[in-house]
Scaffold this motif. Structure first.
Motif, PDB file in Angstrom:
ATOM      1  N   SER A  36       0.826  -1.225   0.000  1.00 41.24           N
ATOM      2  CA  SER A  36       0.000   0.000   0.000  1.00 41.24           C
ATOM      3  C   SER A  36       0.850   1.260   0.000  1.00 41.24           C
ATOM      4  CB  SER A  36      -0.905   0.016   1.224  1.00 41.24           C
ATOM      5  OG  SER A  36      -1.742  -1.102   1.223  1.00 41.24           O
ATOM      6  N   LEU A  37       1.987   1.205   0.679  1.00 40.39           N
ATOM      7  CA  LEU A  37       2.855   2.381   0.732  1.00 40.39           C
ATOM      8  C   LEU A  37       3.490   2.606  -0.637  1.00 40.39           C
ATOM      9  CD1 LEU A  37       4.229   4.645   2.305  1.00 40.39           C
ATOM     10  CD2 LEU A  37       5.915   2.994   3.117  1.00 40.39           C
ATOM     11  N   MET A  40       0.966   4.078  -3.291  1.00 33.77           N
ATOM     12  CA  MET A  40       0.736   5.528  -3.295  1.00 33.77           C
ATOM     13  C   MET A  40       1.934   6.271  -3.869  1.00 33.77           C
ATOM     14  SD  MET A  40      -2.323   5.687  -2.464  1.00 33.77           S
ATOM     15  CE  MET A  40      -2.321   7.445  -2.849  1.00 33.77           C
ATOM     16  N   PHE A  44       1.765   8.720  -7.164  1.00 32.39           N
ATOM     17  CA  PHE A  44       2.232  10.106  -7.185  1.00 32.39           C
ATOM     18  C   PHE A  44       3.309  10.299  -8.258  1.00 32.39           C
ATOM     19  CE2 PHE A  44      -0.538  11.166  -4.031  1.00 32.39           C
ATOM     20  CZ  PHE A  44      -0.275  10.704  -2.753  1.00 32.39           C
ATOM     21  N   GLN A  53      -3.931  13.567 -13.219  1.00 32.72           N
ATOM     22  CA  GLN A  53      -4.390  13.421 -11.846  1.00 32.72           C
ATOM     23  C   GLN A  53      -5.467  12.347 -11.815  1.00 32.72           C
ATOM     24  OE1 GLN A  53      -6.548  16.471  -9.010  1.00 32.72           O
ATOM     25  NE2 GLN A  53      -4.410  16.992  -9.223  1.00 32.72           N
ATOM     26  N   PHE A  54      -5.149  11.280 -11.132  1.00 27.49           N
ATOM     27  CA  PHE A  54      -6.111  10.191 -11.029  1.00 27.49           C
ATOM     28  C   PHE A  54      -7.128  10.507  -9.948  1.00 27.49           C
ATOM     29  CE2 PHE A  54      -3.913   7.640 -13.971  1.00 27.49           C
ATOM     30  CZ  PHE A  54      -2.550   7.711 -13.700  1.00 27.49           C
ATOM     31  N   GLU A  56      -9.873   9.562  -6.891  1.00 29.95           N
ATOM     32  CA  GLU A  56      -9.811   8.669  -5.742  1.00 29.95           C
ATOM     33  C   GLU A  56     -10.314   7.279  -6.123  1.00 29.95           C
ATOM     34  OE1 GLU A  56     -11.986  10.184  -2.417  1.00 29.95           O
ATOM     35  OE2 GLU A  56     -11.940   8.256  -1.372  1.00 29.95           O
ATOM     36  N   ILE A  59      -7.521   5.360  -8.267  1.00 34.79           N
ATOM     37  CA  ILE A  59      -6.245   4.986  -7.665  1.00 34.79           C
ATOM     38  C   ILE A  59      -6.172   3.505  -7.306  1.00 34.79           C
ATOM     39  CG2 ILE A  59      -4.754   5.344  -5.638  1.00 34.79           C
ATOM     40  CD1 ILE A  59      -5.423   8.370  -5.908  1.00 34.79           C
ATOM     41  N   PRO A  60      -7.189   2.943  -6.655  1.00 27.93           N
ATOM     42  CA  PRO A  60      -7.079   1.499  -6.329  1.00 27.93           C
ATOM     43  C   PRO A  60      -7.066   0.602  -7.576  1.00 27.93           C
ATOM     44  CG  PRO A  60      -8.775   2.560  -4.988  1.00 27.93           C
ATOM     45  CD  PRO A  60      -8.396   3.534  -6.066  1.00 27.93           C
TER      46      PRO A  60
ATOM     47  N   LEU B 103      -8.029   4.364   0.709  1.00 31.93           N
ATOM     48  CA  LEU B 103      -6.646   4.832   0.621  1.00 31.93           C
ATOM     49  C   LEU B 103      -6.087   5.086   2.024  1.00 31.93           C
ATOM     50  CD1 LEU B 103      -6.900   7.284  -2.428  1.00 31.93           C
ATOM     51  CD2 LEU B 103      -6.431   4.835  -2.395  1.00 31.93           C
ATOM     52  N   ALA B 105      -4.576   3.052   4.219  1.00 27.74           N
ATOM     53  CA  ALA B 105      -3.555   2.167   4.797  1.00 27.74           C
ATOM     54  C   ALA B 105      -2.387   2.940   5.403  1.00 27.74           C
ATOM     55  CB  ALA B 105      -3.045   1.178   3.746  1.00 27.74           C
ATOM     56  N   VAL B 106      -1.850   3.866   4.635  1.00 25.26           N
ATOM     57  CA  VAL B 106      -0.643   4.565   5.101  1.00 25.26           C
ATOM     58  C   VAL B 106      -0.930   5.368   6.368  1.00 25.26           C
ATOM     59  CG1 VAL B 106       1.034   6.362   4.509  1.00 25.26           C
ATOM     60  CG2 VAL B 106       0.370   4.666   2.799  1.00 25.26           C
ATOM     61  N   LEU B 180       8.851   9.253   7.726  1.00 26.54           N
ATOM     62  CA  LEU B 180       8.565   8.513   6.502  1.00 26.54           C
ATOM     63  C   LEU B 180       7.091   8.599   6.122  1.00 26.54           C
ATOM     64  CD1 LEU B 180       9.429   6.400   4.299  1.00 26.54           C
ATOM     65  CD2 LEU B 180       8.759   4.635   5.936  1.00 26.54           C
ATOM     66  N   LEU B 181       6.214   8.383   7.087  1.00 26.13           N
ATOM     67  CA  LEU B 181       4.789   8.220   6.768  1.00 26.13           C
ATOM     68  C   LEU B 181       3.992   9.529   6.756  1.00 26.13           C
ATOM     69  CD1 LEU B 181       3.883   4.950   8.736  1.00 26.13           C
ATOM     70  CD2 LEU B 181       4.526   5.197   6.339  1.00 26.13           C
ATOM     71  N   LYS B 184       3.656  11.271   3.371  1.00 24.53           N
ATOM     72  CA  LYS B 184       2.811  10.480   2.470  1.00 24.53           C
ATOM     73  C   LYS B 184       1.345  10.660   2.875  1.00 24.53           C
ATOM     74  CE  LYS B 184       6.531   8.191   0.845  1.00 24.53           C
ATOM     75  NZ  LYS B 184       7.556   8.848   1.653  1.00 24.53           N
ATOM     76  N   MET B 187       0.135  13.975   1.653  1.00 22.17           N
ATOM     77  CA  MET B 187      -0.087  13.983   0.194  1.00 22.17           C
ATOM     78  C   MET B 187      -1.387  13.271  -0.136  1.00 22.17           C
ATOM     79  SD  MET B 187       3.732  13.269  -1.309  1.00 22.17           S
ATOM     80  CE  MET B 187       3.289  13.261  -3.034  1.00 22.17           C
ATOM     81  N   ILE B 188      -1.635  12.165   0.544  1.00 20.84           N
ATOM     82  CA  ILE B 188      -2.868  11.421   0.289  1.00 20.84           C
ATOM     83  C   ILE B 188      -4.068  12.268   0.693  1.00 20.84           C
ATOM     84  CG2 ILE B 188      -4.221   9.381   0.957  1.00 20.84           C
ATOM     85  CD1 ILE B 188      -1.464   7.924   1.296  1.00 20.84           C
ATOM     86  N   ARG B 191      -4.685  14.836  -1.921  1.00 17.47           N
ATOM     87  CA  ARG B 191      -5.291  14.191  -3.086  1.00 17.47           C
ATOM     88  C   ARG B 191      -6.781  13.932  -2.846  1.00 17.47           C
ATOM     89  NH1 ARG B 191      -5.042  14.234  -6.641  1.00 17.47           N
ATOM     90  NH2 ARG B 191      -3.351  13.120  -7.624  1.00 17.47           N
TER      91      ARG B 191
END
Lengths: 78, 196
Positions: A36-37, A40, A44, A53-54, A56, A59-60, B103, B105-106, B180-181, B184, B187-188, B191
């Motif tokens: 999952s990390l 993403m 990006f 730009q995708f 929401e 994205i999956p 989305l 998870a992170v 690290l997270l 991200k 950014m998510i 988005r």
């Protein structure tokens, strides 16, 4: 961009994040490193590379080399 | 455990599981996707889920959260911290499940570490993942967590017996994990805001 260019760029992005050789059949279900990390980060990077730009919802679904290439081509054609 | 720990993130938050979440828990844990073959099966009916929640709420040292989308209030997943050892300040996290379309998870991973180190004041938090569940094992690897052991035959599931891979995050490593997270997660969140 041509389809060949899109495929090459996609392959390069996937390889950089997944650290493995990418084939036409590469997907989240057969790539152990595509978590999952990474997903993403890949998304990006794709958006930056292809200036798209995708959504929401999209994205999956970008869960394979083919799906990504198809989506980018569709974006560029519209 | 009946607790009141809320952990707020950019796009997602953790809120305590309550009795009213029985239907959501039942639905998400029984939904048939390939990833769910690595979680323990639940009872066949909602009544059993309600009973489980009742016993969970009465239990100590067991924290269960709904992963909630801030903008909609919608439930998108679940995660928990349990088996707390108050003497050594250690616990396990898991019961982590999200809808495939989520989305979260992170950020939910970041939030569970915040829960552990900033709310529960733990010194270490570990997780044990089904070895065959390669994307989740990879996720913990990608977070920079060391694998500290393989537990043979740890999981007995309908599809077979699986080894478990243990990752651990010490309090001292928490800042690096945030570094690290957090970007991200931001950014998510940006988005997701643009998508609305």
């Amino acid at each position: 961009m041509t389809k060949t260019e899109i495929e090459a760029a996609t392959r390069e992005i996937l390889e950089s994040f997944l650290g493995e050789e990418i084939s036409a059949g590469t997907s989240r279900s057969n790539s152990a490193a595509w978590d999952s990390l990474q997903h993403m980060q890949i998304v990006f990077a794709l958006e930056e590379k292809f200036a798209v730009q995708f959504t929401e919802d999209e994205i999956p679904t970008l869960d394979s080399f083919k799906a990504i290439v198809g989506s980018v081509i569709e974006r560029h054609e519209s | 455990m009946n607790h009141s720990i809320h952990v707020e993130g950019h796009a997602y938050s953790l809120r305590p599981v309550q009795a009213r979440d029985a239907q959501f828990i039942f639905d998400i844990r029984s939904s048939s996707t390939a990833r769910h073959r690595y979680i323990h099966p639940i009872g066949p009916c909602i009544a059993q889920q309600r009973e489980w929640i009742d016993s969970y709420l009465a239990r100590k040292n067991d924290y269960y959260w709904v992963i909630q989308r801030n903008s909609t209030g919608k439930e998108e997943g679940l995660v928990g911290i349990y088996d707390l050892d108050n003497e050594i300040g250690s616990a396990e996290w898991g019961r982590w499940i999200l809808w495939p379309s989520s989305l979260g998870a992170v950020e939910s991973a970041l939030l569970i570490y915040r829960a552990a180190f900033q709310h529960l004041n733990l010194k270490s938090l570990y997780c044990i993942t089904v070895a065959d569940n390669k994307p989740v094992v990879s996720f913990h690897d990608s977070c920079g967590l060391p694998r500290i052991g393989t537990m043979k035959g740890k999981f007995s599931l309908p599809d077979g017996v699986f080894d478990g891979i243990k990752h651990e995050c010490l309090l001292s490593a928490f800042p690096s994990l945030v570094d690290l997270l957090e970007p991200k997660a931001k950014m998510i969140s940006q988005r997701l805001s643009r998508s609305q």
